[in-house]
Design a protein around this motif. Sequence first.
Motif, PDB file in Angstrom:
ATOM      1  N   ARG A  89      91.751  36.722 101.728  1.00 50.24           N
ATOM      2  CA  ARG A  89      90.818  36.982 100.835  1.00 50.24           C
ATOM      3  C   ARG A  89      91.306  38.327  99.925  1.00 50.24           C
ATOM      4  O   ARG A  89      91.271  38.222  98.550  1.00 50.24           O
ATOM      5  CB  ARG A  89      89.457  37.379 101.469  1.00 50.24           C
ATOM      6  N   LEU A  90      91.632  39.193 100.449  1.00 52.21           N
ATOM      7  CA  LEU A  90      92.068  40.476  99.781  1.00 52.21           C
ATOM      8  C   LEU A  90      93.441  40.114  98.791  1.00 52.21           C
ATOM      9  O   LEU A  90      93.502  40.550  97.716  1.00 52.21           O
ATOM     10  CB  LEU A  90      92.392  41.710 100.599  1.00 52.21           C
ATOM     11  N   TYR A 362      84.937  46.539 100.804  1.00 53.33           N
ATOM     12  CA  TYR A 362      84.810  45.018 100.874  1.00 53.33           C
ATOM     13  C   TYR A 362      84.668  44.587 102.233  1.00 53.33           C
ATOM     14  O   TYR A 362      85.448  44.644 103.323  1.00 53.33           O
ATOM     15  CB  TYR A 362      86.200  44.568 100.531  1.00 53.33           C
ATOM     16  N   ASP A 363      83.437  44.010 102.372  1.00 51.46           N
ATOM     17  CA  ASP A 363      82.993  43.465 103.676  1.00 51.46           C
ATOM     18  C   ASP A 363      83.412  41.972 103.734  1.00 51.46           C
ATOM     19  O   ASP A 363      83.478  41.306 102.700  1.00 51.46           O
ATOM     20  CB  ASP A 363      81.424  43.432 103.687  1.00 51.46           C
ATOM     21  N   ASP A 364      83.634  41.577 104.731  1.00 55.74           N
ATOM     22  CA  ASP A 364      84.213  40.233 105.028  1.00 55.74           C
ATOM     23  C   ASP A 364      82.906  39.219 105.222  1.00 55.74           C
ATOM     24  O   ASP A 364      83.198  37.971 105.211  1.00 55.74           O
ATOM     25  CB  ASP A 364      85.311  40.078 106.252  1.00 55.74           C
ATOM     26  N   ARG A 365      81.831  39.770 105.311  1.00 55.47           N
ATOM     27  CA  ARG A 365      80.592  38.982 105.639  1.00 55.47           C
ATOM     28  C   ARG A 365      80.113  38.564 104.158  1.00 55.47           C
ATOM     29  O   ARG A 365      79.750  39.743 103.319  1.00 55.47           O
ATOM     30  CB  ARG A 365      79.506  39.646 106.616  1.00 55.47           C
ATOM     31  N   THR A 366      79.479  37.350 104.023  1.00 53.51           N
ATOM     32  CA  THR A 366      78.664  37.146 102.845  1.00 53.51           C
ATOM     33  C   THR A 366      77.292  36.415 103.260  1.00 53.51           C
ATOM     34  O   THR A 366      77.309  35.573 103.915  1.00 53.51           O
ATOM     35  CB  THR A 366      79.605  35.941 102.024  1.00 53.51           C
ATOM     36  N   GLY A 374      78.043  47.672  99.732  1.00 48.78           N
ATOM     37  CA  GLY A 374      78.919  46.704 100.150  1.00 48.78           C
ATOM     38  C   GLY A 374      79.145  45.610  98.996  1.00 48.78           C
ATOM     39  O   GLY A 374      78.510  45.333  97.990  1.00 48.78           O
ATOM     40  N   VAL A 375      80.230  45.213  99.252  1.00 45.69           N
ATOM     41  CA  VAL A 375      81.123  44.076  98.144  1.00 45.69           C
ATOM     42  C   VAL A 375      81.353  42.772  98.724  1.00 45.69           C
ATOM     43  O   VAL A 375      82.052  43.332  99.926  1.00 45.69           O
ATOM     44  CB  VAL A 375      82.039  44.672  97.408  1.00 45.69           C
ATOM     45  N   ASP A 376      80.928  41.773  98.755  1.00 45.80           N
ATOM     46  CA  ASP A 376      81.456  40.581  99.395  1.00 45.80           C
ATOM     47  C   ASP A 376      81.993  39.650  98.351  1.00 45.80           C
ATOM     48  O   ASP A 376      82.110  39.983  97.152  1.00 45.80           O
ATOM     49  CB  ASP A 376      80.243  39.775 100.249  1.00 45.80           C
ATOM     50  N   ALA A 377      82.548  38.505  98.897  1.00 51.65           N
ATOM     51  CA  ALA A 377      83.294  37.421  98.094  1.00 51.65           C
ATOM     52  C   ALA A 377      82.663  36.895  96.812  1.00 51.65           C
ATOM     53  O   ALA A 377      83.233  36.443  95.880  1.00 51.65           O
ATOM     54  CB  ALA A 377      84.004  36.412  98.831  1.00 51.65           C
ATOM     55  N   SER A 378      80.938  37.148  96.915  1.00 52.39           N
ATOM     56  CA  SER A 378      80.472  36.538  95.692  1.00 52.39           C
ATOM     57  C   SER A 378      80.110  37.481  94.824  1.00 52.39           C
ATOM     58  O   SER A 378      79.429  37.332  93.849  1.00 52.39           O
ATOM     59  CB  SER A 378      79.039  35.871  96.461  1.00 52.39           C
ATOM     60  N   SER A 379      80.386  38.844  95.062  1.00 52.21           N
ATOM     61  CA  SER A 379      80.064  40.003  94.288  1.00 52.21           C
ATOM     62  C   SER A 379      80.589  39.984  92.735  1.00 52.21           C
ATOM     63  O   SER A 379      81.716  39.694  92.701  1.00 52.21           O
ATOM     64  CB  SER A 379      80.351  41.304  94.855  1.00 52.21           C
ATOM     65  N   PRO A 380      79.709  39.704  91.763  1.00 50.83           N
ATOM     66  CA  PRO A 380      80.290  39.631  90.412  1.00 50.83           C
ATOM     67  C   PRO A 380      81.400  40.703  90.011  1.00 50.83           C
ATOM     68  O   PRO A 380      82.192  40.493  89.019  1.00 50.83           O
ATOM     69  CB  PRO A 380      79.164  39.623  89.553  1.00 50.83           C
ATOM     70  N   GLU A 381      81.344  41.849  90.228  1.00 51.32           N
ATOM     71  CA  GLU A 381      82.156  42.885  89.937  1.00 51.32           C
ATOM     72  C   GLU A 381      83.418  42.674  90.232  1.00 51.32           C
ATOM     73  O   GLU A 381      84.321  43.224  89.806  1.00 51.32           O
ATOM     74  CB  GLU A 381      81.827  44.402  90.412  1.00 51.32           C
ATOM     75  N   LEU A 382      83.592  41.675  91.125  1.00 51.32           N
ATOM     76  CA  LEU A 382      85.152  41.466  91.653  1.00 51.32           C
ATOM     77  C   LEU A 382      85.842  41.061  90.451  1.00 51.32           C
ATOM     78  O   LEU A 382      87.321  40.956  90.385  1.00 51.32           O
ATOM     79  CB  LEU A 382      85.054  40.456  92.828  1.00 51.32           C
TER      80      LEU A 382
END
Length: 752
Positions: A89-90, A362-366, A374-382
Amino acid sequence: MLRRMVWVRVVLVLAVLATAVVLGGLRASAQTASAPGFVYRCGIHFCLDGSYYYFAGANTYDMFTYGGSYGDTETQWMDKARINAHFARLQADGVKVLRLWMFSHEEWHGFESAKGVYSEPQFALFDYIIESARAHEVKLIPVFENYWEAYGGIDTRLEWEGITSGELNRWKFFNKAQCPGCFTQYKNYVSYALNRVNHYSGIAYKDDPTIFAWELMNEPRYRNATPDENTTGTTLRAWVDEMGAYIKSIDSKHMLGTGMEGQETRYGYGGDSGNPFVFIHQSPYIDFTSSHPYPTEPWANLTIAQTRALVRTWITESHTLVGKPFFMGEFNSHTGVRADWWAAFYDEIEQSGGDGSAFWWYDDRTPTSDGKFGVDASSPELAVFRQHAQRMQAKNVYAGPTATPGGPTNTPTATRTATPTVNPASILRVQHKRYNTDPADGVVGPDLQVVNTNLNLTVPLSELTIRYWFTADGPQELSSSCLWSQVGCGAVSSKVVRLASPVGGADSYLEVTFPTSSFIIQPYGATGEIQLSAHKSDWSATNELDDYSYTTNDSFADASHITLYRAGQLVWGSEPTGAALTSTPTPTRTATPTRTATPSATATTGTATPTSIATATVGTATATATPTRTATPTWTPTVTATPVAGVACQVSYVVNQWTTGFTATVSVKNTGTSAIGGWTLAWTFGGNQKITNAWSTTLTQTGASVSAKDAGYNASIPAGGSTSFGFQASYSGTNSAPAGFTLNGTACALAP
């Protein structure tokens, strides 16, 4: 940042199999921090294998907890699938550097749950983290200890020494008179970690290039011990110096950071806590600065504009007062639109020349378990992060021989043994990559940049002309444009020129000039990306595969079939076979003046058209035009000595030296009356110097004897012209300059 977070987890307290470790003797690595594959400090920036290394990063502090912390080490204690999934993911998001904890004194996933007892299963888990990072091309910044209470931190170490813990007493950890045992504990732990051999790879941590750098501690402070210590930082600096020297004595290959927050009253951000930003980071054992801005915290309460100004100040002080790269090791916001804050953070880093950053976290949990930061894979700021990561990656151009080694001094002392004689026409190169992968899509699409390989000279972009040679595959009229450029497309002019007669691999060239640009290419700098496009009027297909200048590079690399001219003189690359390198006389002139480099001549300011083969205006079949030199170039050749009779060359040898190594720039001038069409420079060292890498040459060493051959693109040295190359080497004792040099077997004069 852990002190500001609320932790919710179920802890399984299980018996931990621990192994007492007898610490072996310490040994210092003989290699420098600029060994291949290791990121190193090159002046005020980071470098990797000769190129700048700007990066966008993240924190995943808790990766060391991925697993059950019980049972079989390989299948239960660690969760390999979870580790791999997060690194994938990273990698997909463009994270190049990950900052994470390598400390815990708890029973659950503790590295050191009891004083001096190091958990083999837990370090085995970290072994796998390193292996997965390597496989996913992510570098790591492990942190050795925590100032705050999370995972035990230095509170636990104080308690092991019988000292009351808590924030009011944490200053004692850094005071050797108060807690000498704390110093011993810390050194024992880092010694074990650095000397540990990864059980998967067989590589010791101290020898692994997957490690970007180590950090001494997460957010160290020496707060309220005495009134003056809050601003002077004397005690914390002494601790940083002692621990930094100790770590570098074991590991000279990696960089070292402090992990500091960057808070000070003078910044209007936080208070004075015994850790002044400039003074602490001026430690000779620290390789880069660190800050952790959280502008939306109530105690900070900064606007976006104030935050940008703060980041700008940190970067400026890092580069000008400290003289080191700047790393924003943590940052985030929790009010307003986070994407807007991130855009401001990243834009300031890019505009002010910051070297790297790592968002928290970057949290691996969503969804993420941390609703505040916390930032996850769905976070818009990514989405903002990914764009920033691409822009930072684009800045990683050739940096030249500026490697700064690790070790106690970290700042090489420049020892100038000769004054270089540099021909400004020999310091530039053009690099190319393709930005689309279909060579038959109807678009000729070079992606270019110009690189300055000289340590001292600047180059005005307006003096340069680039020619990209190709076949048009048809008689249709051709158009060209700039699609995107780091110097701004408004400063880029382009046109397609048809050749009167086709030559090998080309019947046209795309000519790029910068007549209105005020951009200056800095020493060891570059223009950055210049994306261009040329197409036929009917957009019919082209075949780029047979074009003279085309390459299939997906990242920037030297392109010797793209030609570069400075003030009308060819300074890089070779034109296609059949192209004349001098002007062709027009029918109305008997001759075209030929400029030769006269040592005493001073060039006047004017404009010049690059010399080349006869050309015709696009769409015109019969007319020919001859480039006409309207003025001499704007630069002045520099000669430092009159050539010695009977000697056709002159060599200057300039060294940047530190205690165990050096870099050398060697400049070779042709003082003869005819061009040199290929060269080999030879010399003999007077000591035990051993060359470890080189650039712009093919170099071999046998004992003390060295032979440096041209690299192909710089094989020709015109009469009065120069070329240069460089190398890095180790030595011990005395590092004296070679007594003499021979060029193609002929002795050369030495520059004074």
